[in-house]
Design a protein around this motif. Structure first.
Motif, PDB file in Angstrom:
ATOM      1  N   ARG A  13     -16.318   9.670   1.514  1.00  0.00           N
ATOM      2  CA  ARG A  13     -15.014   9.834   0.779  1.00  0.00           C
ATOM      3  C   ARG A  13     -13.814   8.850   1.137  1.00  0.00           C
ATOM      4  NH1 ARG A  13     -14.120  16.145   0.652  1.00  0.00           N
ATOM      5  NH2 ARG A  13     -14.727  15.793   2.670  1.00  0.00           N
ATOM      6  N   ALA A  14     -13.601   9.005   2.476  1.00  0.00           N
ATOM      7  CA  ALA A  14     -12.564   8.107   3.007  1.00  0.00           C
ATOM      8  C   ALA A  14     -12.846   6.888   2.750  1.00  0.00           C
ATOM      9  CB  ALA A  14     -12.447   8.287   4.562  1.00  0.00           C
ATOM     10  N   PHE A  15     -14.019   6.256   2.748  1.00  0.00           N
ATOM     11  CA  PHE A  15     -14.432   4.938   2.380  1.00  0.00           C
ATOM     12  C   PHE A  15     -14.021   4.512   0.839  1.00  0.00           C
ATOM     13  CE2 PHE A  15     -17.293   1.588   1.189  1.00  0.00           C
ATOM     14  CZ  PHE A  15     -16.713   0.483   2.045  1.00  0.00           C
ATOM     15  N   THR A  16     -14.485   5.428   0.177  1.00  0.00           N
ATOM     16  CA  THR A  16     -14.358   5.261  -1.314  1.00  0.00           C
ATOM     17  C   THR A  16     -12.786   5.258  -1.649  1.00  0.00           C
ATOM     18  OG1 THR A  16     -16.303   6.117  -1.964  1.00  0.00           O
ATOM     19  CG2 THR A  16     -14.861   6.231  -3.486  1.00  0.00           C
ATOM     20  N   VAL A  17     -12.018   5.949  -1.349  1.00  0.00           N
ATOM     21  CA  VAL A  17     -10.753   6.366  -1.281  1.00  0.00           C
ATOM     22  C   VAL A  17     -10.030   4.793  -0.834  1.00  0.00           C
ATOM     23  CG1 VAL A  17      -8.456   7.333  -0.788  1.00  0.00           C
ATOM     24  CG2 VAL A  17     -10.446   8.857  -1.426  1.00  0.00           C
ATOM     25  N   GLY A  18     -10.258   4.577   0.416  1.00  0.00           N
ATOM     26  CA  GLY A  18      -9.619   3.389   0.900  1.00  0.00           C
ATOM     27  C   GLY A  18     -10.057   2.106   0.259  1.00  0.00           C
ATOM     28  N   SER A  19     -11.234   2.013  -0.304  1.00  0.00           N
ATOM     29  CA  SER A  19     -11.511   0.921  -1.162  1.00  0.00           C
ATOM     30  C   SER A  19     -11.184   0.880  -2.594  1.00  0.00           C
ATOM     31  CB  SER A  19     -13.182   1.040  -1.625  1.00  0.00           C
ATOM     32  OG  SER A  19     -13.718  -0.213  -1.937  1.00  0.00           O
ATOM     33  N   VAL A  20     -10.648   1.932  -3.284  1.00  0.00           N
ATOM     34  CA  VAL A  20      -9.972   2.079  -4.404  1.00  0.00           C
ATOM     35  C   VAL A  20      -8.619   1.845  -4.233  1.00  0.00           C
ATOM     36  CG1 VAL A  20      -9.170   3.522  -6.218  1.00  0.00           C
ATOM     37  CG2 VAL A  20     -11.503   3.721  -5.537  1.00  0.00           C
ATOM     38  N   LEU A  21      -8.004   2.158  -3.196  1.00  0.00           N
ATOM     39  CA  LEU A  21      -6.588   1.845  -2.816  1.00  0.00           C
ATOM     40  C   LEU A  21      -6.615   0.446  -2.373  1.00  0.00           C
ATOM     41  CD1 LEU A  21      -5.654   4.715  -0.414  1.00  0.00           C
ATOM     42  CD2 LEU A  21      -4.862   4.351  -2.712  1.00  0.00           C
ATOM     43  N   LEU A  22      -7.307  -0.069  -2.094  1.00  0.00           N
ATOM     44  CA  LEU A  22      -7.496  -1.667  -1.753  1.00  0.00           C
ATOM     45  C   LEU A  22      -7.274  -2.542  -3.189  1.00  0.00           C
ATOM     46  CD1 LEU A  22      -7.439  -4.248   0.113  1.00  0.00           C
ATOM     47  CD2 LEU A  22      -9.915  -4.073   0.120  1.00  0.00           C
ATOM     48  N   GLU A  23      -8.196  -2.076  -3.993  1.00  0.00           N
ATOM     49  CA  GLU A  23      -8.168  -2.595  -5.538  1.00  0.00           C
ATOM     50  C   GLU A  23      -6.778  -2.418  -6.036  1.00  0.00           C
ATOM     51  OE1 GLU A  23     -10.444  -4.311  -7.063  1.00  0.00           O
ATOM     52  OE2 GLU A  23     -11.993  -4.204  -5.348  1.00  0.00           O
ATOM     53  N   ALA A  24      -6.424  -1.300  -5.911  1.00  0.00           N
ATOM     54  CA  ALA A  24      -4.813  -1.121  -6.467  1.00  0.00           C
ATOM     55  C   ALA A  24      -4.042  -2.133  -5.983  1.00  0.00           C
ATOM     56  CB  ALA A  24      -4.462   0.199  -6.105  1.00  0.00           C
ATOM     57  N   LYS A  25      -4.153  -2.440  -4.602  1.00  0.00           N
ATOM     58  CA  LYS A  25      -2.872  -3.157  -4.044  1.00  0.00           C
ATOM     59  C   LYS A  25      -3.134  -4.563  -4.506  1.00  0.00           C
ATOM     60  CE  LYS A  25      -1.967  -5.263   0.822  1.00  0.00           C
ATOM     61  NZ  LYS A  25      -2.749  -6.512   0.842  1.00  0.00           N
ATOM     62  N   ARG A  26      -4.608  -5.110  -4.543  1.00  0.00           N
ATOM     63  CA  ARG A  26      -4.784  -6.273  -5.355  1.00  0.00           C
ATOM     64  C   ARG A  26      -4.394  -6.369  -6.763  1.00  0.00           C
ATOM     65  NH1 ARG A  26     -11.274  -6.757  -3.418  1.00  0.00           N
ATOM     66  NH2 ARG A  26     -11.065  -7.367  -1.608  1.00  0.00           N
ATOM     67  N   ALA A  27      -4.404  -5.206  -7.395  1.00  0.00           N
ATOM     68  CA  ALA A  27      -3.973  -5.297  -8.804  1.00  0.00           C
ATOM     69  C   ALA A  27      -2.227  -5.384  -8.809  1.00  0.00           C
ATOM     70  CB  ALA A  27      -4.305  -4.022  -9.561  1.00  0.00           C
ATOM     71  N   VAL A  28      -1.640  -4.580  -7.735  1.00  0.00           N
ATOM     72  CA  VAL A  28      -0.315  -4.960  -7.778  1.00  0.00           C
ATOM     73  C   VAL A  28       0.083  -6.514  -7.333  1.00  0.00           C
ATOM     74  CG1 VAL A  28       1.952  -4.429  -6.469  1.00  0.00           C
ATOM     75  CG2 VAL A  28       0.343  -2.759  -7.011  1.00  0.00           C
ATOM     76  N   GLU A  29      -0.328  -7.043  -6.401  1.00  0.00           N
ATOM     77  CA  GLU A  29      -0.562  -8.426  -5.979  1.00  0.00           C
ATOM     78  C   GLU A  29      -0.658  -9.460  -7.243  1.00  0.00           C
ATOM     79  OE1 GLU A  29      -2.867  -8.992  -2.725  1.00  0.00           O
ATOM     80  OE2 GLU A  29      -1.193  -7.993  -1.416  1.00  0.00           O
ATOM     81  N   GLY A  30      -1.640  -8.924  -8.093  1.00  0.00           N
ATOM     82  CA  GLY A  30      -1.969  -9.875  -9.315  1.00  0.00           C
ATOM     83  C   GLY A  30      -1.291  -9.626 -10.631  1.00  0.00           C
ATOM     84  N   GLY A  31      -0.142  -8.507 -10.291  1.00  0.00           N
ATOM     85  CA  GLY A  31       0.703  -8.461 -11.296  1.00  0.00           C
ATOM     86  C   GLY A  31       0.332  -7.418 -12.427  1.00  0.00           C
TER      87      GLY A  31
END
Length: 67
Positions: A13-31
């Motif tokens: 669960r922790a790995f999944t949440v961390g991975s989704v948060l990383l995708e969210a960070k990439r989305a913010v950086e991509g605009g």
């Protein structure tokens, strides 16, 4: 039974949440703020339902591959 134990473990669960948060960070950086906000909501629910986080990551990968 084994799959349920694996998906329900705290580490998974922790790995999944961390991975989704990383995708969210990439989305913010991509605009793409809308996608980032949606992924943040998914990250909150992914702690309870791991499969939701895994499915969301699959959708994001497919969307990114389509570009």
């Amino acid at each position: 039974m084994v799959l349920r134990k694996l998906l329900g473990s705290r580490a998974t669960r922790a790995f999944t949440v961390g991975s989704v948060l990383l995708e969210a960070k990439r989305a913010v950086e991509g605009g793409n703020r809308f996608r980032a906000a949606a992924l943040l909501v998914v990250a909150v629910f992914a702690w309870k339902w791991t499969v939701l986080g895994v499915a969301a990551q699959g959708v994001v990968k497919l969307l990114r591959a389509g570009r």
